[in-house]
Design a protein around this motif. Structure first.
Motif, PDB file in Angstrom:
ATOM      1  N   LEU A  97      21.582 -21.588 -26.827  1.00  0.00           N
ATOM      2  CA  LEU A  97      22.722 -21.024 -27.541  1.00  0.00           C
ATOM      3  C   LEU A  97      23.263 -22.007 -28.583  1.00  0.00           C
ATOM      4  O   LEU A  97      23.576 -21.614 -29.712  1.00  0.00           O
ATOM      5  CB  LEU A  97      23.835 -20.635 -26.564  1.00  0.00           C
ATOM      6  N   THR A 140      27.784 -13.835 -36.328  1.00  0.00           N
ATOM      7  CA  THR A 140      28.238 -12.935 -35.266  1.00  0.00           C
ATOM      8  C   THR A 140      27.581 -13.334 -33.950  1.00  0.00           C
ATOM      9  O   THR A 140      26.584 -14.063 -33.931  1.00  0.00           O
ATOM     10  CB  THR A 140      27.866 -11.471 -35.585  1.00  0.00           C
ATOM     11  N   VAL A 141      28.130 -12.814 -32.868  1.00  0.00           N
ATOM     12  CA  VAL A 141      27.509 -13.072 -31.575  1.00  0.00           C
ATOM     13  C   VAL A 141      26.100 -12.476 -31.535  1.00  0.00           C
ATOM     14  O   VAL A 141      25.205 -13.033 -30.918  1.00  0.00           O
ATOM     15  CB  VAL A 141      28.370 -12.561 -30.395  1.00  0.00           C
ATOM     16  N   ARG A 142      25.914 -11.354 -32.207  1.00  0.00           N
ATOM     17  CA  ARG A 142      24.582 -10.739 -32.259  1.00  0.00           C
ATOM     18  C   ARG A 142      23.583 -11.656 -32.964  1.00  0.00           C
ATOM     19  O   ARG A 142      22.426 -11.745 -32.567  1.00  0.00           O
ATOM     20  CB  ARG A 142      24.643  -9.380 -32.947  1.00  0.00           C
ATOM     21  N   VAL A 175      22.754 -14.434 -30.440  1.00  0.00           N
ATOM     22  CA  VAL A 175      21.915 -13.900 -29.365  1.00  0.00           C
ATOM     23  C   VAL A 175      20.490 -13.686 -29.866  1.00  0.00           C
ATOM     24  O   VAL A 175      19.514 -14.057 -29.199  1.00  0.00           O
ATOM     25  CB  VAL A 175      22.527 -12.597 -28.787  1.00  0.00           C
ATOM     26  N   ASN A 220      21.209 -13.455 -24.048  1.00  0.00           N
ATOM     27  CA  ASN A 220      21.977 -12.205 -24.077  1.00  0.00           C
ATOM     28  C   ASN A 220      23.459 -12.510 -24.289  1.00  0.00           C
ATOM     29  O   ASN A 220      23.892 -13.652 -24.170  1.00  0.00           O
ATOM     30  CB  ASN A 220      21.747 -11.384 -22.802  1.00  0.00           C
ATOM     31  N   LEU A 221      24.195 -11.479 -24.616  1.00  0.00           N
ATOM     32  CA  LEU A 221      25.612 -11.612 -24.935  1.00  0.00           C
ATOM     33  C   LEU A 221      26.412 -12.241 -23.794  1.00  0.00           C
ATOM     34  O   LEU A 221      27.297 -13.060 -24.018  1.00  0.00           O
ATOM     35  CB  LEU A 221      26.175 -10.232 -25.290  1.00  0.00           C
ATOM     36  N   ILE A 261      26.791 -16.143 -23.697  1.00  0.00           N
ATOM     37  CA  ILE A 261      27.816 -16.811 -24.510  1.00  0.00           C
ATOM     38  C   ILE A 261      29.110 -16.901 -23.710  1.00  0.00           C
ATOM     39  O   ILE A 261      29.724 -17.973 -23.625  1.00  0.00           O
ATOM     40  CB  ILE A 261      28.040 -16.077 -25.848  1.00  0.00           C
ATOM     41  N   ASN A 262      29.517 -15.798 -23.113  1.00  0.00           N
ATOM     42  CA  ASN A 262      30.747 -15.803 -22.311  1.00  0.00           C
ATOM     43  C   ASN A 262      30.626 -16.732 -21.115  1.00  0.00           C
ATOM     44  O   ASN A 262      31.574 -17.451 -20.793  1.00  0.00           O
ATOM     45  CB  ASN A 262      31.087 -14.386 -21.855  1.00  0.00           C
ATOM     46  N   THR A 311      33.802 -17.950 -25.486  1.00  0.00           N
ATOM     47  CA  THR A 311      33.932 -17.151 -26.701  1.00  0.00           C
ATOM     48  C   THR A 311      32.952 -17.643 -27.768  1.00  0.00           C
ATOM     49  O   THR A 311      32.435 -18.767 -27.683  1.00  0.00           O
ATOM     50  CB  THR A 311      35.352 -17.243 -27.305  1.00  0.00           C
ATOM     51  N   ARG A 312      32.757 -16.808 -28.755  1.00  0.00           N
ATOM     52  CA  ARG A 312      31.937 -17.173 -29.915  1.00  0.00           C
ATOM     53  C   ARG A 312      32.533 -18.401 -30.610  1.00  0.00           C
ATOM     54  O   ARG A 312      31.817 -19.330 -30.988  1.00  0.00           O
ATOM     55  CB  ARG A 312      31.883 -15.994 -30.895  1.00  0.00           C
TER      56      ARG A 312
END
Length: 185
Positions: free
Chosen positions: A7, A24-26, A29, A35-36, A39-40, A45-46
Motif C-alpha cells: 500500500l 483516490t483509494v481506487r 488499491v 483491497n479497499l 487501507i482502513n 484513512t486514505r
C-alpha cells in the motif's frame, strides 16, 4: 513485501503520478493489488496512508541528497560542489517519482501538522549535514541553509523543464560570481 508495504509503495507511486488531490483509494488499491479494506485496516484513512507515504518519501529524498555528497579532498570546494550537484541532478532525472512525491509533500505539509513536523525534522537534518560536509559548520548551519534553499529551487526547475534547468557548472559559476560581489565580513 506485505500488504502494508504494498500500500505504501502504491501510494508513493500514485503521489508521483497523480498528486495528492487526484489520488483516490481506487488508484491505490489498483496499484497495490490489495483491497479497499486493507487501507482502513493498516492506515485508517486514505489521508493517513498518503501522509505516511509522503513522510517516507521526504526521508528518502533527504537521504538521496546526503548520498550525493562527495567524499574526498575538501581542498577544492568548487569541485566538491560541482560533483555534489552533478550527482544530485542526475537523481532528479533517474528517480523522478521520488522527487515528484517529495514536492507533493511540501504542499500537503501546509495542511497536515504530522507531515509538517516530519518535513521540518528532515530539513533540519539536511541543513546540518550539508553544513558539516561543505563547512564551516556554524550554529545556524548557514552553508547548509543556502545549499538546501538552492536545492529546492533547482529541483523544481529540473522537474518542470529539465532541458532548460541550469547545469551544475552554471550554478557553481553563479555562486562564485555572487561571492565575488560580497564584501568581506
Amino acid at each position: 513485501m506485505g500488504t502494508r508495504e504494498d500500500l505504501l509503495a502504491a501510494a508513493k507511486q500514485c503521489l508521483a503520478e497523480r498528486g495528492y488531490a487526484r489520488t483516490t483509494v481506487r488508484d491505490i488499491v489498483a496499484a497495490s493489488g490489495t483491497n479497499l479494506a486493507a487501507i482502513n485496516y493498516h492506515f485508517g484513512t486514505r489521508d493517513k496512508l498518503l501522509n505516511q507515504a509522503m513522510m517516507e518519501s521526504s526521508a528518502a529524498a533527504v537521504q538521496q541528497i546526503l548520498d550525493s555528497l562527495p567524499t574526498g579532498d575538501p581542498a577544492d570546494p568548487a569541485a566538491r560542489l560541482n560533483t555534489f550537484l552533478t550527482r544530485l541532478t542526475a537523481s532528479f532525472t533517474d528517480n523522478t517519482s521520488l522527487w515528484s512525491a517529495n514536492v507533493e509533500s511540501f504542499t500537503q505539509a501546509l495542511h497536515s501538522p504530522d507531515v509538517r513536523a516530519e518535513l521540518g525534522a528532515a530539513q533540519e537534518r539536511a541543513r546540518r549535514e550539508l553544513s558539516e560536509s561543505f563547512g564551516p559548520a556554524t550554529e545556524d548551519n548557514a552553508v547548509g541553509a543556502v545549499l538546501q534553499t538552492m536545492i529546492g529551487g533547482l529541483l523544481i526547475q529540473w522537474l518542470v523543464d529539465p532541458e532548460h534547468a541550469p547545469a551544475p557548472d552554471t550554478i557553481v559559476a553563479g555562486l562564485r560570481a555572487l561571492a565575488g560581489q560580497m564584501p568581506p565580513v
